[in-house]
Enzyme design. Sequence first.
Site, PDB file in Angstrom:
ATOM      1  N   ARG A  71       0.831  -1.216   0.000  1.00 47.86           N
ATOM      2  CA  ARG A  71       0.000   0.000   0.000  1.00 47.86           C
ATOM      3  C   ARG A  71       0.858   1.257   0.000  1.00 47.86           C
ATOM      4  O   ARG A  71       0.545   2.240  -0.652  1.00 47.86           O
ATOM      5  CB  ARG A  71      -0.931   0.043   1.220  1.00 47.86           C
TER       6      ARG A  71
ATOM      7  N   GLU B  59       2.133   1.629  -3.426  1.00 49.32           N
ATOM      8  CA  GLU B  59       1.029   2.124  -4.250  1.00 49.32           C
ATOM      9  C   GLU B  59       0.783   3.615  -4.003  1.00 49.32           C
ATOM     10  O   GLU B  59       0.557   4.383  -4.946  1.00 49.32           O
ATOM     11  CB  GLU B  59      -0.244   1.329  -3.925  1.00 49.32           C
TER      12      GLU B  59
ATOM     13  N   SER C 291      15.175  14.707   3.320  1.00 47.23           N
ATOM     14  CA  SER C 291      16.174  13.779   3.822  1.00 47.23           C
ATOM     15  C   SER C 291      15.523  12.543   4.432  1.00 47.23           C
ATOM     16  O   SER C 291      14.520  12.640   5.136  1.00 47.23           O
ATOM     17  CB  SER C 291      17.033  14.462   4.889  1.00 47.23           C
TER      18      SER C 291
END
Length: 146
Positions: A87, A90, A113
Amino acid sequence: MSIPEITQKLLAAKKDKGLSFTDLEKILGRDEVWIAAAIYRQASASEEEAKQLVEALGLDESYVKELTEYPVKGLGPVVPTDPLIYRFYEIMQVYGMPMKAVIHEKFGDGIMSAIDFTLDIEKEEDPKGDRVKVIMSGKFLPYKKW
């Protein structure tokens, strides 16, 4: 994704002791996500932190050396198959470029960073179903001209 043998042993000891990452946070004085990263060999502990962790888990000091070594970081060059980890992959596929555009608009040309960085995970109770709140905070690093 294969889990290192040391991680399996540390997680088994954590389970046997009935400890949560929050419990370990209180013992070590480090954030629970950082502790999990050290256990999963995505972060290296100082000798003192490693000793505290090993002691909290009831393991012998043979684990200290490996916990203080510099880890090889990342999941590897494959798309993650674990549904929860996927997820996040995604999310970056869908929202990565929009996030980049907004960051550049607000900060300029640069990156966030992942070294000067914190990550917190909170549980938000909601009558429609509890929510996962992920808070990432990284120092902005502008690209330099030379």
